[in-house]
Design an enzyme around this catalytic site. Structure first.
Site, PDB file in Angstrom:
ATOM      1  N   ALA A 129      -9.829   7.687   9.442  1.00  0.00           N
ATOM      2  CA  ALA A 129     -10.390   8.040   8.120  1.00  0.00           C
ATOM      3  C   ALA A 129      -9.413   7.648   7.026  1.00  0.00           C
ATOM      4  CB  ALA A 129     -10.671   9.544   8.054  1.00  0.00           C
ATOM      5  N   GLY A 130      -9.725   6.556   6.323  1.00  0.00           N
ATOM      6  CA  GLY A 130      -8.880   6.101   5.220  1.00  0.00           C
ATOM      7  C   GLY A 130      -9.701   6.095   3.953  1.00  0.00           C
ATOM      8  N   THR A 157       2.893  11.682   2.481  1.00  0.00           N
ATOM      9  CA  THR A 157       4.037  11.424   1.602  1.00  0.00           C
ATOM     10  C   THR A 157       4.803  12.707   1.288  1.00  0.00           C
ATOM     11  OG1 THR A 157       3.001   9.483   0.653  1.00  0.00           O
ATOM     12  CG2 THR A 157       4.688  10.538  -0.697  1.00  0.00           C
ATOM     13  N   HIS A 339      14.216 -14.654 -11.602  1.00  0.00           N
ATOM     14  CA  HIS A 339      15.556 -14.357 -11.110  1.00  0.00           C
ATOM     15  C   HIS A 339      16.008 -15.337 -10.024  1.00  0.00           C
ATOM     16  CE1 HIS A 339      15.207 -10.530 -13.257  1.00  0.00           C
ATOM     17  NE2 HIS A 339      16.466 -10.303 -12.999  1.00  0.00           N
ATOM     18  N   GLY A 340      15.139 -16.216  -9.552  1.00  0.00           N
ATOM     19  CA  GLY A 340      15.518 -17.188  -8.524  1.00  0.00           C
ATOM     20  C   GLY A 340      16.008 -16.486  -7.266  1.00  0.00           C
ATOM     21  N   GLY A 341      17.057 -17.046  -6.630  1.00  0.00           N
ATOM     22  CA  GLY A 341      17.583 -16.495  -5.371  1.00  0.00           C
ATOM     23  C   GLY A 341      18.037 -15.051  -5.532  1.00  0.00           C
ATOM     24  N   GLU A 364      -3.996   6.130  -2.733  1.00  0.00           N
ATOM     25  CA  GLU A 364      -4.879   6.822  -3.695  1.00  0.00           C
ATOM     26  C   GLU A 364      -6.148   6.019  -3.955  1.00  0.00           C
ATOM     27  OE1 GLU A 364      -4.088   9.784  -4.477  1.00  0.00           O
ATOM     28  OE2 GLU A 364      -1.951   9.816  -4.049  1.00  0.00           O
ATOM     29  N   SER A 367      -7.605  -1.088  -4.163  1.00  0.00           N
ATOM     30  CA  SER A 367      -8.238  -1.775  -5.302  1.00  0.00           C
ATOM     31  C   SER A 367      -9.742  -1.943  -5.064  1.00  0.00           C
ATOM     32  CB  SER A 367      -7.601  -3.156  -5.507  1.00  0.00           C
ATOM     33  OG  SER A 367      -6.321  -3.018  -6.074  1.00  0.00           O
TER      34      SER A 367
HETATM   35  C1  LIG Z   1       3.094   4.623   1.799  1.00  0.00           C
HETATM   36  C2  LIG Z   1       1.778   5.351   1.896  1.00  0.00           C
HETATM   37  C3  LIG Z   1       1.718   6.686   1.508  1.00  0.00           C
HETATM   38  C4  LIG Z   1       0.518   7.394   1.613  1.00  0.00           C
HETATM   39  N1  LIG Z   1       0.492   8.727   1.277  1.00  0.00           N
HETATM   40  C5  LIG Z   1      -0.622   9.452   1.576  1.00  0.00           C
HETATM   41  C6  LIG Z   1      -0.631  10.879   1.412  1.00  0.00           C
HETATM   42  O1  LIG Z   1       0.340  11.480   0.945  1.00  0.00           O
HETATM   43  N2  LIG Z   1      -1.746  11.568   1.800  1.00  0.00           N
HETATM   44  C7  LIG Z   1      -2.842  10.939   2.303  1.00  0.00           C
HETATM   45  O2  LIG Z   1      -3.804  11.613   2.627  1.00  0.00           O
HETATM   46  N3  LIG Z   1      -2.877   9.577   2.428  1.00  0.00           N
HETATM   47  C8  LIG Z   1      -1.799   8.837   2.090  1.00  0.00           C
HETATM   48  N4  LIG Z   1      -1.808   7.457   2.251  1.00  0.00           N
HETATM   49  C9  LIG Z   1      -3.009   6.818   2.781  1.00  0.00           C
HETATM   50  C10 LIG Z   1      -3.737   5.912   1.788  1.00  0.00           C
HETATM   51  O3  LIG Z   1      -4.381   6.666   0.796  1.00  0.00           O
HETATM   52  C11 LIG Z   1      -4.678   5.024   2.599  1.00  0.00           C
HETATM   53  O4  LIG Z   1      -3.860   4.099   3.300  1.00  0.00           O
HETATM   54  C12 LIG Z   1      -5.699   4.305   1.746  1.00  0.00           C
HETATM   55  O5  LIG Z   1      -6.627   5.198   1.189  1.00  0.00           O
HETATM   56  C13 LIG Z   1      -6.474   3.241   2.526  1.00  0.00           C
HETATM   57  O6  LIG Z   1      -6.937   3.752   3.750  1.00  0.00           O
HETATM   58  P1  LIG Z   1      -6.629   2.942   5.111  1.00  0.00           P
HETATM   59  O7  LIG Z   1      -5.181   2.642   5.138  1.00  0.00           O
HETATM   60  O8  LIG Z   1      -7.171   3.708   6.252  1.00  0.00           O
HETATM   61  O9  LIG Z   1      -7.390   1.584   4.972  1.00  0.00           O
HETATM   62  P2  LIG Z   1      -8.948   1.309   5.314  1.00  0.00           P
HETATM   63  O10 LIG Z   1      -9.809   2.314   4.660  1.00  0.00           O
HETATM   64  O11 LIG Z   1      -9.092   1.100   6.774  1.00  0.00           O
HETATM   65  O12 LIG Z   1      -9.163  -0.079   4.570  1.00  0.00           O
HETATM   66  C14 LIG Z   1      -8.763  -1.333   5.127  1.00  0.00           C
HETATM   67  C15 LIG Z   1      -9.222  -2.416   4.160  1.00  0.00           C
HETATM   68  O13 LIG Z   1     -10.652  -2.377   4.055  1.00  0.00           O
HETATM   69  C16 LIG Z   1     -11.033  -2.240   2.706  1.00  0.00           C
HETATM   70  N5  LIG Z   1     -12.256  -1.456   2.632  1.00  0.00           N
HETATM   71  C17 LIG Z   1     -12.524  -0.252   3.173  1.00  0.00           C
HETATM   72  N6  LIG Z   1     -13.767   0.142   2.861  1.00  0.00           N
HETATM   73  C18 LIG Z   1     -14.310  -0.826   2.088  1.00  0.00           C
HETATM   74  C19 LIG Z   1     -15.547  -1.016   1.446  1.00  0.00           C
HETATM   75  N7  LIG Z   1     -16.518  -0.087   1.515  1.00  0.00           N
HETATM   76  N8  LIG Z   1     -15.764  -2.151   0.742  1.00  0.00           N
HETATM   77  C20 LIG Z   1     -14.779  -3.075   0.647  1.00  0.00           C
HETATM   78  N9  LIG Z   1     -13.569  -2.963   1.231  1.00  0.00           N
HETATM   79  C21 LIG Z   1     -13.344  -1.849   1.939  1.00  0.00           C
HETATM   80  C22 LIG Z   1      -9.855  -1.557   2.036  1.00  0.00           C
HETATM   81  O14 LIG Z   1      -9.847  -1.756   0.635  1.00  0.00           O
HETATM   82  C23 LIG Z   1      -8.697  -2.226   2.736  1.00  0.00           C
HETATM   83  O15 LIG Z   1      -8.454  -3.461   2.144  1.00  0.00           O
HETATM   84  C24 LIG Z   1      -0.633   6.727   2.084  1.00  0.00           C
HETATM   85  C25 LIG Z   1      -0.564   5.380   2.452  1.00  0.00           C
HETATM   86  C26 LIG Z   1       0.620   4.693   2.353  1.00  0.00           C
HETATM   87  C27 LIG Z   1       0.669   3.246   2.769  1.00  0.00           C
END
Ligand SMILES: Cc1cc2nc3c(=O)[nH]c(=O)nc-3n(C[C@H](O)[C@H](O)[C@H](O)COP(=O)(O)OP(=O)(O)OC[C@H]3O[C@@H](n4cnc5c(N)ncnc54)[C@H](O)[C@@H]3O)c2cc1C
Length: 398
Positions: A129-130, A157, A339-341, A364, A367
């Site tokens: 779940a992302g 985080t 800044h180059g190298g 969060e 894009s």
């Molecule tokens: C350093 C770091 C700190 C973080 N801190 C926290 C935190 O404190 N708490 C927390 O809960 N989360 C945290 N996150 C998680 C972050 O919010 C998620 O990584 C982010 O929301 C994307 O989810 P995912 O990585 O599962 O990517 P996915 O959802 O699997 O997406 C993979 C790709 O598919 C694209 N995609 C997905 N759905 C669609 C769609 N419908 N249409 C077009 N493109 C799509 C995405 O844009 C992306 O390019 C953190 C992540 C990082 C890297």
């Protein structure tokens, strides 16, 4: 229409810049070398946060925060965003959904967190779940005596320095009953699975947590059962605007460093700033930064003082996060080129900014997700929220 900062806001911004220059930036090299700070440096920095009155800038004075509005928070976070190593995360800002806590919960969690005695982190994301939080598999089930929480959360985080976690879970596995639970990290069943390394150097870590039959009393529900998405959305909106602020700050530093470097670096008999290829890169950086910053200030002002509603700000915050993070990425990429190298050396702030700015297009809401929010707004309500301009109720100056 008056777009000038008030004297009070300008003084606040200057104070935030001084804090960044005097407290945060001197810690950058240590943070990069150690991949974090020594306990002594962190303790000193935490004391400085309190001395400068920059703890909990986002919470009400009666809860121990500074009571700054979103516009003022943007002025502050923009300055702190200039620091590398995510040192801007040292001044703690307890997650905004804690503002809906009961008095007892505020006494136990929010108020000590505002004072710097406790620290929270926010756990939504999971392995499966992302971008789509309806796929969350962490569940909470009431067994007659307690909520029983089970699941695994990724990328949490500041999970290493936090002592409690806001966990987004589905009651009975039902996404319609998404709920935020207040989970003390020292409870039986809370475990760090592992602490992965990331592309950036971040002053704190992003551990993976497991929750195994964690028992929680009824007083550990933040807000109400089923209110989880609404609370998480409030967190997203605030954080998206603050990402806008910090990325504008990071890009501003990159531009300032590049301009200084280009004036001092001589190749082919003259400072490289006099080669038009470099001058044009700097010109594009300045113009694009001005556009992003103008948008950021406008939306932050609307959120704080312009009477915009919650839905409108949600739609606008996505545009701010999208434009500011992508603009900053382009600006910092050019800074490395100028800044180059040297721009590729970790001892240079522009190199660190280059690595660090990348995640702002991912966390969060990526894009792509911001574009989906904007597209949804366009389909539902038309273009006006983006193309219109707020109008004062009375004639200004009359
Ligand atoms: C350093 C770091 C700190 C973080 N801190 C926290 C935190 O404190 N708490 C927390 O809960 N989360 C945290 N996150 C998680 C972050 O919010 C998620 O990584 C982010 O929301 C994307 O989810 P995912 O990585 O599962 O990517 P996915 O959802 O699997 O997406 C993979 C790709 O598919 C694209 N995609 C997905 N759905 C669609 C769609 N419908 N249409 C077009 N493109 C799509 C995405 O844009 C992306 O390019 C953190 C992540 C990082 C890297």
């Amino acid at each position: 229409m008056d777009i000038r900062l008030t004297a009070e806001d300008a003084a606040l911004k200057a104070r935030a810049r001084a804090f960044c220059d005097e407290v945060l930036i001197p810690l950058e090299d240590e943070c990069e070398e150690l991949g974090g700070l020594s306990p002594e440096s962190l303790e000193r920095a935490k004391r400085a946060v309190l001395e400068h009155g920059f703890n909990a800038i986002n919470h009400a004075v009666e809860d121990g925060g500074q009571g700054y509005d979103v516009f003022q928070q943007v002025l502050i976070e923009e300055e702190w965003g200039r620091a590398t190593g995510a040192l801007w995360d040292i001044p703690w800002r307890p997650s905004i959904p804690l503002a809906v806590a009961t008095e007892a919960q505020k006494d136990e969690y929010l108020r000590p967190a505002c004072r710097g005695e406790r620290r929270d982190c926010y756990a939504i994301t999971e392995a499966g779940a992302g971008s789509d939080p309806t796929m969350v598999e962490t569940t909470a089930v009431w067994d007659g005596d307690a909520w029983v929480l089970n699941g695994t959360k990724w990328h949490v985080t500041s999970g290493d320095v936090a002592d409690f976690i806001l966990v987004h879970a589905h009651v009975d596995g039902d996404p319609a009953k998404a709920t935020i639970f207040l989970v003390d990290k020292d409870l039986p069943g809370v475990r760090v699975v592992r602490t992965p390394k990331y592309m950036h150097t971040f002053v704190f870590e992003h551990p993976i947590f497991a929750f195994e039959d964690v028992r929680l009393g009824p007083d550990k529900v933040l807000g109400e059962v089923g209110q989880g998405y609404e609370l998480t959305k409030d967190w997203f909106v605030e954080e998206r605007i603050m990402i806008g602020a910090r990325t504008v700050g990071a890009a501003t530093r990159a531009l300032e460093l590049s301009l200084d470097f280009a004036k001092g670096r001589v190749q082919f008999g003259k400072p490289i700033v006099e080669h038009q290829a470099i001058e044009f890169m700097l010109a594009d950086m300045a113009a694009e930064l001005m556009a992003a910053k103008s948008m950021l200030y406008r939306v932050a002002w609307q959120a704080a003082r312009g009477g915009a509603g919650r839905k409108e700000i949600h739609a606008l915050a996505s545009a701010v996060k999208l434009v500011c993070s992508e603009t900053a990425g382009r600006i910092i990429d050019r800074a490395v080129q100028i800044h180059g190298g040297r721009g590729y050396m970790r001892e240079q702030p522009v190199e660190r900014l280059y690595r660090e700015i990348r995640v702002d297009r991912i966390w969060e809401g990526t894009s792509e997700i911001q574009r989906m929010v904007i597209g949804n707004e366009l389909r539902k309500r038309g273009a006006a929220v983006y193309t219109g301009w707020p109008v004062a109720a009375e004639r200004v100056g009359s």
